[in-house]
Design a protein around this motif. Structure first.
Motif, short mmCIF file in Angstrom:
data_model
loop_
_atom_site.label_atom_id
_atom_site.label_comp_id
_atom_site.label_asym_id
_atom_site.label_seq_id
_atom_site.Cartn_x
_atom_site.Cartn_y
_atom_site.Cartn_z
N LEU A 1 48.78 110.26 68.52
CA LEU A 1 48.30 111.53 68.70
C LEU A 1 47.98 112.11 67.49
O LEU A 1 46.84 112.74 67.91
CB LEU A 1 49.09 111.77 69.39
CG LEU A 1 49.42 112.21 70.77
CD1 LEU A 1 50.57 112.92 71.38
CD2 LEU A 1 48.78 112.02 71.44
N PHE B 1 52.20 117.01 84.80
CA PHE B 1 50.93 117.65 85.67
C PHE B 1 50.89 118.51 86.47
O PHE B 1 51.61 118.07 87.98
CB PHE B 1 49.83 115.80 85.92
CG PHE B 1 49.61 115.14 84.71
CD1 PHE B 1 49.40 116.40 83.82
CD2 PHE B 1 49.64 114.07 84.88
CE1 PHE B 1 48.94 114.68 82.93
CE2 PHE B 1 49.47 113.57 84.14
CZ PHE B 1 48.70 114.10 82.61
N VAL C 1 48.33 109.08 76.18
CA VAL C 1 49.74 108.41 75.83
C VAL C 1 49.82 107.67 76.86
O VAL C 1 50.18 106.39 77.30
CB VAL C 1 51.16 108.97 75.50
CG1 VAL C 1 51.99 108.45 75.56
CG2 VAL C 1 50.68 109.82 74.51
N ASN D 1 54.97 118.53 79.16
CA ASN D 1 53.51 118.54 79.38
C ASN D 1 53.09 117.69 81.03
O ASN D 1 52.73 116.40 81.41
CB ASN D 1 52.99 117.17 78.67
CG ASN D 1 52.45 117.76 77.87
OD1 ASN D 1 52.79 119.22 77.23
ND2 ASN D 1 52.56 118.08 76.33
N ARG E 1 49.54 100.98 73.59
CA ARG E 1 49.64 101.91 74.44
C ARG E 1 51.13 101.54 75.29
O ARG E 1 51.45 102.34 76.15
CB ARG E 1 48.69 103.21 74.81
CG ARG E 1 48.27 104.30 73.37
CD ARG E 1 47.89 105.02 74.01
NE ARG E 1 46.77 105.82 73.49
CZ ARG E 1 45.50 105.97 72.99
NH1 ARG E 1 44.59 104.60 73.37
NH2 ARG E 1 45.38 106.30 71.55
N PHE F 1 57.32 114.13 75.76
CA PHE F 1 57.56 115.98 74.55
C PHE F 1 58.39 116.98 74.78
O PHE F 1 59.27 117.05 76.35
CB PHE F 1 56.07 116.31 75.76
CG PHE F 1 54.72 115.52 75.45
CD1 PHE F 1 53.89 115.58 74.60
CD2 PHE F 1 54.06 114.89 76.39
CE1 PHE F 1 52.67 114.57 73.61
CE2 PHE F 1 52.98 113.42 76.17
CZ PHE F 1 52.62 114.19 75.02
N GLU G 1 46.87 115.11 75.21
CA GLU G 1 48.14 114.88 75.17
C GLU G 1 49.15 113.75 76.38
O GLU G 1 49.05 112.16 76.02
CB GLU G 1 48.90 115.25 73.99
CG GLU G 1 48.15 115.69 73.12
CD GLU G 1 48.57 116.61 71.93
OE1 GLU G 1 48.67 116.70 71.16
OE2 GLU G 1 50.45 116.85 72.22
N ALA G 2 49.47 114.19 76.89
CA ALA G 2 50.32 113.59 77.85
C ALA G 2 49.48 112.22 78.97
O ALA G 2 49.75 111.31 78.24
CB ALA G 2 50.30 114.19 79.07
N ALA G 3 47.93 112.64 78.96
CA ALA G 3 47.72 111.63 79.70
C ALA G 3 46.12 110.72 78.54
O ALA G 3 46.43 109.00 78.89
CB ALA G 3 46.21 112.04 80.16
N ARG H 1 58.46 109.23 84.22
CA ARG H 1 57.40 108.80 84.35
C ARG H 1 56.82 107.99 82.74
O ARG H 1 56.06 107.02 83.24
CB ARG H 1 56.24 110.56 83.86
CG ARG H 1 54.82 109.94 83.94
CD ARG H 1 54.03 111.76 83.05
NE ARG H 1 53.97 111.90 82.67
CZ ARG H 1 53.54 113.27 82.10
NH1 ARG H 1 52.68 114.05 83.07
NH2 ARG H 1 53.80 114.64 80.82
N GLN I 1 48.17 118.59 77.45
CA GLN I 1 48.02 117.93 79.21
C GLN I 1 47.06 116.68 79.04
O GLN I 1 46.72 116.08 79.01
CB GLN I 1 46.97 118.70 80.34
CG GLN I 1 48.03 119.81 80.44
CD GLN I 1 49.11 119.08 82.07
OE1 GLN I 1 48.65 118.78 82.77
NE2 GLN I 1 50.19 119.39 81.60
#
Lengths: 262, 215
Positions: free
Chosen positions: A67, A111, B122, A109, A98, A105, B118-120, A170, B116
């Motif tokens: 990141l 969705f 990763v 985070n 990845r 996090f 960053e999560a996507a 997830r 959002q």
């Protein structure tokens, strides 16, 4: 670039390093956040990273999960270079790397427009898995996280602790070899941290390889194989949790732990 | 002229009013997204040019823009003024509304937390997948009230087409008002716009409600 991803030869008796970081460096402008960080995470081990805010521990996690772009050093997954001397592998290769790790996090985070089930199933489906396969796995994971019956709920209908457990499910749904946690309980009410820590502890018992950035000292002590204390971008002290947290050798570590207990 | 005759004559222009309205939405909603993305471009030149374009469109009257698009080609190149005024009218409206929608979209996109993305990232979403699946649906929910505002304004703005004598409802009404020295056509026009917007309000409200299932 020819030998970019060739496995490094390892001694047979040596444990498999899921993650290896060598001399990692990262600056934001003139501020050097990571100075020469090296670490190894062996398969099945739990490594906790502790330290004051601004010590670089979150930046470290963000660099190894791509990141944040490191300025120098190496990042290897299972002996393969994702970053070599600050040079990154190709976009496609990074995308394959990845699949090896998951990141949880501080702020979950999730969705918000997806149900719990879709939050967990869409990422593997995007990677080409079939819905049936993924749904089955997701159901099993939700059960494991103690979230049965929440499949169709939306994140906003869940407590912070439940949301974080969905986020863990997830990440696990992609079958990562290693899981990173960035202060997974820092955004939670104290009474909700327990349920999340319990889940992580359970994963540790199942020999899931993990790196946990945390402020939960008792948890770090109980669960980790190794504790790393960071300050001002360097690893000040590392070792067995009993040693680092129980009888730290460095004055800076002692000072941090003293302040922490107050 | 009886009130009924006025209403019937003006109704004949309603089709054109609707044509401006729907065609403008059809073009400006997607065009606005393109403008918004250009405005947020990392290439400084692109974003600066787009920004300038937006300030010009938002900083000058729509009426002027209508005149410029309709008659500009004649004064500049001696080109014929198009027979079918709907074309320049829709072009001017679409460009104008695209600029406004672009700023609404930009506000919406920038309001989505970085986590959002960053999560996507990763989880292995491509940039395009992230935008289409994760970001855009959340943006749409957030901008609905502002978009409704613009759409309601558009209904009323269609009356501006009278400046280039496009025979939509208001233009006809104005002509009747002049020839009959009557204020009634304006009352009729007001009622028409009010009903039109009541429908728009209802429909937009339905859409907003359908997105209420999450926060």
């Amino acid at each position: 670039m020819a030998d970019f991803n060739k496995s490094e030869s390892m001694g047979a008796q040596e444990a498999r390093n899921i993650l290896a970081v060598n001399a990692l460096q990262k600056s934001f402008g003139s501020l050097q956040v990571l100075k020469d960080i090296s670490l190894r995470v062996e398969q099945g081990n739990v490594v906790s990273v502790i330290g004051p805010s601004g010590s670089g521990k979150s930046t470290l996690l963000r660099c190894i999960s791509f990141l944040e772009k490191a300025d120098g050093g190496d990042i290897l997954y299972d002996g393969q270079h994702a970053v070599k001397d600050g040079v990154y592998a190709t976009k496609a290769e990074l995308n394959r790397f990845r699949t090896r790790f998951g990141l949880v996090f501080q702020n979950f985070n999730l969705f918000p427009h997806y149900s719990v089930m879709k939050n967990i199933t869409e990422p593997p489906m995007i990677r080409g898995e079939s819905r049936e396969e993924v749904t089955e796995r997701a159901s099993a994971l939700l059960k494991k996280m103690g979230l049965e019956g929440k499949e169709n709920a939306y994140p906003c209908q869940l407590s912070g602790g439940q949301q974080q457990r969905v986020a863990i499910a997830r990440a696990l749904a992609l079958n990562p070899e290693i899981l990173f946690f960035d202060e997974p309980t820092s955004a939670l009410d104290p009474e909700l941290t327990g349920e999340v820590l319990k889940v992580i502890r359970q994963l540790a018992e199942e020999k899931m390889t993990m790196v946990v950035v945390t402020h939960e000292m008792p948890f770090a002590r109980a669960v980790s194989n190794r504790v790393i204390f960071m300050d001002k971008g360097v690893i000040v002290e590392e070792g067995h949790p009993e040693q680092v947290l129980g009888s730290p050798q460095q004055e800076r570590t002692r000072q941090f732990l003293r302040n922490y207990q107050r | 002229m009886s009130l009924m005759t006025m209403i019937i004559k003006m109704s004949e222009g309603l089709g054109k009013t609707c044509a401006i309205f729907f065609l403008t939405l059809l073009f400006s909603l997607p065009l606005g997204m393109i403008v918004a993305l250009l405005r947020m471009s990392k290439a400084k030149v692109v974003s600066a040019i787009t920004r300038f374009f937006i300030t010009v469109i938002r900083g000058t009257p729509l009426m002027l823009q209508l005149l410029a698009v309709t008659y500009g080609p004649y004064y500049l190149f001696g080109a014929n003024v198009s027979r079918n005024k709907l074309i320049p009218v829709v072009i001017a409206f679409s460009i104008n509304y695209a600029a406004y929608f672009a700023e609404i979209y930009r506000g919406g996109i920038e309001s989505i937390p970085i986590g959002q993305y960053e999560a996507a990232e990763v989880l292995g979403y491509t940039k395009f997948q992230t935008f289409m699946r994760i970001i855009l649906p959340q943006v749409i929910k957030r901008i609905m009230p502002s978009v409704t505002n613009e759409v309601v304004t558009l209904v009323k703005d269609t009356s501006m087409a009278f400046t280039v004598s496009y025979q939509e409802m208001f233009t006809i009404g104005k002509q009747i008002a002049n020839s009959q020295t009557s204020f009634m056509p304006f009352v009729v026009a007001g009622v028409f716009y009010y009903i039109f917007n009541a429908i728009v309000d209802y429909l937009m409200g339905r859409i907003e409600k359908s997105l209420d299932y999450y926060r």
